[in-house]
Scaffold this motif. Structure first.
Motif, PDB file in Angstrom:
ATOM      1  N   ARG A  35      41.586  -4.256  -8.407  1.00  0.00           N
ATOM      2  CA  ARG A  35      41.103  -5.400  -9.182  1.00  0.00           C
ATOM      3  C   ARG A  35      39.882  -6.026  -8.524  1.00  0.00           C
ATOM      4  O   ARG A  35      38.939  -6.436  -9.211  1.00  0.00           O
ATOM      5  N   MET A  36      39.879  -6.115  -7.216  1.00  0.00           N
ATOM      6  CA  MET A  36      38.720  -6.667  -6.513  1.00  0.00           C
ATOM      7  C   MET A  36      37.464  -5.867  -6.820  1.00  0.00           C
ATOM      8  O   MET A  36      36.401  -6.427  -7.079  1.00  0.00           O
ATOM      9  N   GLU A  37      37.607  -4.541  -6.818  1.00  0.00           N
ATOM     10  CA  GLU A  37      36.452  -3.703  -7.107  1.00  0.00           C
ATOM     11  C   GLU A  37      35.985  -3.899  -8.543  1.00  0.00           C
ATOM     12  O   GLU A  37      34.779  -3.979  -8.816  1.00  0.00           O
ATOM     13  N   GLU A  38      36.935  -4.004  -9.455  1.00  0.00           N
ATOM     14  CA  GLU A  38      36.597  -4.180 -10.868  1.00  0.00           C
ATOM     15  C   GLU A  38      35.872  -5.505 -11.114  1.00  0.00           C
ATOM     16  O   GLU A  38      34.924  -5.578 -11.903  1.00  0.00           O
ATOM     17  N   GLU A  39      36.320  -6.574 -10.425  1.00  0.00           N
ATOM     18  CA  GLU A  39      35.764  -7.903 -10.646  1.00  0.00           C
ATOM     19  C   GLU A  39      34.592  -8.234  -9.724  1.00  0.00           C
ATOM     20  O   GLU A  39      33.947  -9.267  -9.882  1.00  0.00           O
ATOM     21  N   GLY A  40      34.307  -7.359  -8.754  1.00  0.00           N
ATOM     22  CA  GLY A  40      33.236  -7.635  -7.817  1.00  0.00           C
ATOM     23  C   GLY A  40      33.595  -8.703  -6.808  1.00  0.00           C
ATOM     24  O   GLY A  40      32.745  -9.493  -6.389  1.00  0.00           O
ATOM     25  N   ILE A  41      34.863  -8.741  -6.391  1.00  0.00           N
ATOM     26  CA  ILE A  41      35.340  -9.722  -5.418  1.00  0.00           C
ATOM     27  C   ILE A  41      35.209  -9.121  -4.024  1.00  0.00           C
ATOM     28  O   ILE A  41      35.728  -8.033  -3.761  1.00  0.00           O
ATOM     29  N   ASP A  42      34.535  -9.818  -3.116  1.00  0.00           N
ATOM     30  CA  ASP A  42      34.276  -9.288  -1.773  1.00  0.00           C
ATOM     31  C   ASP A  42      35.378  -9.603  -0.778  1.00  0.00           C
ATOM     32  O   ASP A  42      35.693  -8.789   0.089  1.00  0.00           O
ATOM     33  N   ARG A  43      35.926 -10.825  -0.835  1.00  0.00           N
ATOM     34  CA  ARG A  43      36.968 -11.277   0.082  1.00  0.00           C
ATOM     35  C   ARG A  43      37.970 -12.086  -0.720  1.00  0.00           C
ATOM     36  O   ARG A  43      37.651 -12.608  -1.785  1.00  0.00           O
ATOM     37  N   ALA A  44      39.180 -12.242  -0.181  1.00  0.00           N
ATOM     38  CA  ALA A  44      40.193 -12.985  -0.939  1.00  0.00           C
ATOM     39  C   ALA A  44      41.193 -13.650  -0.012  1.00  0.00           C
ATOM     40  O   ALA A  44      41.486 -13.146   1.074  1.00  0.00           O
ATOM     41  N   VAL A  45      41.703 -14.780  -0.467  1.00  0.00           N
ATOM     42  CA  VAL A  45      42.844 -15.428   0.170  1.00  0.00           C
ATOM     43  C   VAL A  45      44.064 -15.107  -0.687  1.00  0.00           C
ATOM     44  O   VAL A  45      44.119 -15.458  -1.863  1.00  0.00           O
ATOM     45  N   LEU A  46      45.023 -14.439  -0.098  1.00  0.00           N
ATOM     46  CA  LEU A  46      46.259 -14.095  -0.793  1.00  0.00           C
ATOM     47  C   LEU A  46      47.222 -15.270  -0.629  1.00  0.00           C
ATOM     48  O   LEU A  46      47.758 -15.497   0.447  1.00  0.00           O
ATOM     49  N   VAL A  47      47.415 -16.032  -1.683  1.00  0.00           N
ATOM     50  CA  VAL A  47      48.290 -17.203  -1.591  1.00  0.00           C
ATOM     51  C   VAL A  47      49.732 -16.733  -1.518  1.00  0.00           C
ATOM     52  O   VAL A  47      50.253 -16.110  -2.437  1.00  0.00           O
ATOM     53  N   HIS A  48      50.373 -17.018  -0.379  1.00  0.00           N
ATOM     54  CA  HIS A  48      51.770 -16.639  -0.182  1.00  0.00           C
ATOM     55  C   HIS A  48      52.622 -17.245  -1.294  1.00  0.00           C
ATOM     56  O   HIS A  48      52.640 -18.463  -1.468  1.00  0.00           O
ATOM     57  N   PRO A  49      53.334 -16.417  -2.086  1.00  0.00           N
ATOM     58  CA  PRO A  49      54.005 -16.927  -3.276  1.00  0.00           C
ATOM     59  C   PRO A  49      55.387 -17.524  -2.992  1.00  0.00           C
ATOM     60  O   PRO A  49      56.100 -17.111  -2.073  1.00  0.00           O
ATOM     61  N   GLU A  50      55.751 -18.496  -3.821  1.00  0.00           N
ATOM     62  CA  GLU A  50      56.994 -19.234  -3.645  1.00  0.00           C
ATOM     63  C   GLU A  50      58.271 -18.395  -3.649  1.00  0.00           C
ATOM     64  O   GLU A  50      59.219 -18.746  -2.938  1.00  0.00           O
ATOM     65  N   PRO A  51      58.372 -17.309  -4.424  1.00  0.00           N
ATOM     66  CA  PRO A  51      59.637 -16.569  -4.432  1.00  0.00           C
ATOM     67  C   PRO A  51      60.092 -16.071  -3.062  1.00  0.00           C
ATOM     68  O   PRO A  51      61.284 -15.817  -2.862  1.00  0.00           O
ATOM     69  N   TYR A  52      59.161 -15.930  -2.107  1.00  0.00           N
ATOM     70  CA  TYR A  52      59.539 -15.470  -0.772  1.00  0.00           C
ATOM     71  C   TYR A  52      59.822 -16.622   0.184  1.00  0.00           C
ATOM     72  O   TYR A  52      60.128 -16.391   1.364  1.00  0.00           O
ATOM     73  N   GLY A  53      59.725 -17.857  -0.306  1.00  0.00           N
ATOM     74  CA  GLY A  53      60.056 -19.010   0.520  1.00  0.00           C
ATOM     75  C   GLY A  53      59.258 -19.036   1.807  1.00  0.00           C
ATOM     76  O   GLY A  53      58.033 -18.888   1.795  1.00  0.00           O
ATOM     77  N   ASP A  54      59.953 -19.199   2.925  1.00  0.00           N
ATOM     78  CA  ASP A  54      59.263 -19.247   4.214  1.00  0.00           C
ATOM     79  C   ASP A  54      59.272 -17.902   4.941  1.00  0.00           C
ATOM     80  O   ASP A  54      59.069 -17.842   6.157  1.00  0.00           O
ATOM     81  N   ASP A  55      59.505 -16.828   4.184  1.00  0.00           N
ATOM     82  CA  ASP A  55      59.405 -15.461   4.705  1.00  0.00           C
ATOM     83  C   ASP A  55      58.027 -14.912   4.322  1.00  0.00           C
ATOM     84  O   ASP A  55      57.786 -14.561   3.171  1.00  0.00           O
ATOM     85  N   HIS A  56      57.129 -14.841   5.277  1.00  0.00           N
ATOM     86  CA  HIS A  56      55.722 -14.526   5.005  1.00  0.00           C
ATOM     87  C   HIS A  56      55.377 -13.042   5.186  1.00  0.00           C
ATOM     88  O   HIS A  56      54.197 -12.689   5.203  1.00  0.00           O
ATOM     89  N   ARG A  57      56.358 -12.178   5.296  1.00  0.00           N
ATOM     90  CA  ARG A  57      56.081 -10.800   5.702  1.00  0.00           C
ATOM     91  C   ARG A  57      55.178 -10.036   4.741  1.00  0.00           C
ATOM     92  O   ARG A  57      54.282  -9.309   5.175  1.00  0.00           O
ATOM     93  N   LEU A  58      55.385 -10.172   3.445  1.00  0.00           N
ATOM     94  CA  LEU A  58      54.593  -9.381   2.496  1.00  0.00           C
ATOM     95  C   LEU A  58      53.112  -9.743   2.596  1.00  0.00           C
ATOM     96  O   LEU A  58      52.259  -8.861   2.744  1.00  0.00           O
ATOM     97  N   ALA A  59      52.801 -11.023   2.513  1.00  0.00           N
ATOM     98  CA  ALA A  59      51.398 -11.434   2.577  1.00  0.00           C
ATOM     99  C   ALA A  59      50.784 -11.062   3.919  1.00  0.00           C
ATOM    100  O   ALA A  59      49.645 -10.582   3.985  1.00  0.00           O
ATOM    101  N   LEU A  60      51.534 -11.253   4.998  1.00  0.00           N
ATOM    102  CA  LEU A  60      51.003 -10.931   6.325  1.00  0.00           C
ATOM    103  C   LEU A  60      50.804  -9.426   6.487  1.00  0.00           C
ATOM    104  O   LEU A  60      49.843  -8.988   7.129  1.00  0.00           O
ATOM    105  N   ASP A  61      51.688  -8.620   5.901  1.00  0.00           N
ATOM    106  CA  ASP A  61      51.517  -7.164   5.966  1.00  0.00           C
ATOM    107  C   ASP A  61      50.255  -6.746   5.212  1.00  0.00           C
ATOM    108  O   ASP A  61      49.530  -5.840   5.642  1.00  0.00           O
ATOM    109  N   CYS A  62      49.985  -7.401   4.079  1.00  0.00           N
ATOM    110  CA  CYS A  62      48.779  -7.083   3.311  1.00  0.00           C
ATOM    111  C   CYS A  62      47.531  -7.434   4.119  1.00  0.00           C
ATOM    112  O   CYS A  62      46.561  -6.671   4.155  1.00  0.00           O
ATOM    113  N   VAL A  63      47.552  -8.596   4.770  1.00  0.00           N
ATOM    114  CA  VAL A  63      46.405  -8.994   5.583  1.00  0.00           C
ATOM    115  C   VAL A  63      46.232  -8.043   6.760  1.00  0.00           C
ATOM    116  O   VAL A  63      45.111  -7.644   7.103  1.00  0.00           O
TER     117      VAL A  63
END
Length: 259
Positions: A35-63
């Protein structure tokens, strides 16, 4: 980011909601990179989503997989007495990956906190700011006056209001409190969540009178684009110069986040 692997990345017991199946991906990072390539997005902040509560592993793994492209945000529960200590520990371990701490409070979502005047909320706000994190507010207009008190008390901390303060969750007089937040130099507004207001995607042009009012209140130096296509900025801020629209599309965030 939502993963279909709920064994590796389970939803939190306090999850405010569970994402629909069509929002869960076996490789959410690959899908977002496309999607970033399609939209021409160079950098992004992945907002850690509420369903994971205070478990940040998915977003941190992506980063961790693409630290050249991504940063993320943190979420803890203000009613948890250990939340400030947990936030300090997370920043100690992953400080290079984190840019903001997010509070949630609006008419449709009151389980996180009762009032921004509560001592535990103030302590978590102060902790996040002292750690160098942006104070990110997913609030409704009914909380704007309270949040403004803290933004005024701690003018050295940058505050970012999400989704134009979820205007649908408040009255006109309450939204005037949101607009008055623009009087504070440390408060920024995010042009995002337009799908919360309208259905005419991808540009949601039906709400241009509203978004333009909000944007003109905060000005081009304190508006940031945050969801949908960046073409939304061109459509909604067409009366601004190309240079000012570029600030909203990424220039302001690049300055704030050090990208």
């Amino acid at each position: 980011m939502f993963s279909s692997d709920t064994e590796k990345y389970p939803f939190h017991e306090k999850a405010a909601y569970h994402p629909q199946q069509d929002m869960r991906f076996s490789d959410p990072l690959a899908d977002y990179l496309a999607r970033m390539e399609e939209e021409g997005i160079d950098r992004a902040v992945l907002v850690h989503p509420e369903p994971y509560g205070d478990d940040h592993r998915l977003a941190l793994d992506c980063v961790a997989a693409r630290p050249d492209l991504f940063k993320t945000t943190a979420l803890f529960y203000p009613k948890d007495d250990d939340a400030p200590a947990k936030l300090r520990a997370l920043v100690a371990d992953h400080g290079d990956s984190l840019v903001a701490f997010r509070f949630h409070a609006h008419e449709g979502k009151r389980e996180y906190l009762d009032s921004f005047r509560d001592a535990n909320v103030r302590e978590l706000w102060r902790t996040a700011g002292e750690l160098g994190l942006i104070i990110e507010l997913h609030i409704g207009p009914d909380y704007s006056a309270q949040a403004a008190e803290l933004a005024r008390e701690f003018p050295e901390f940058t505050v970012l209001v999400d989704h134009m303060a979820e205007a649908k969750y408040g009255s006109g007089p309450e939204f005037s409190d949101t607009i008055r937040m623009s009087e504070l130099d440390n408060v920024y507004m995010k042009l995002s969540g337009l799908n919360h207001y309208a259905t005419d995607e991808p540009l949601f042009e039906s709400v241009i009178p509203f978004s333009r009012w909000v944007a003109d209140s905060f000005g081009p130096d304190r508006m940031v684009w945050g969801s949908g296509t960046p073409g939304i900025v061109d459509a909604h801020m067409a009366h601004w110069s190309t240079e000012d629209r570029a600030k909203v599309k990424g220039g302001n965030l690049r300055r704030l986040l050090g990208f």
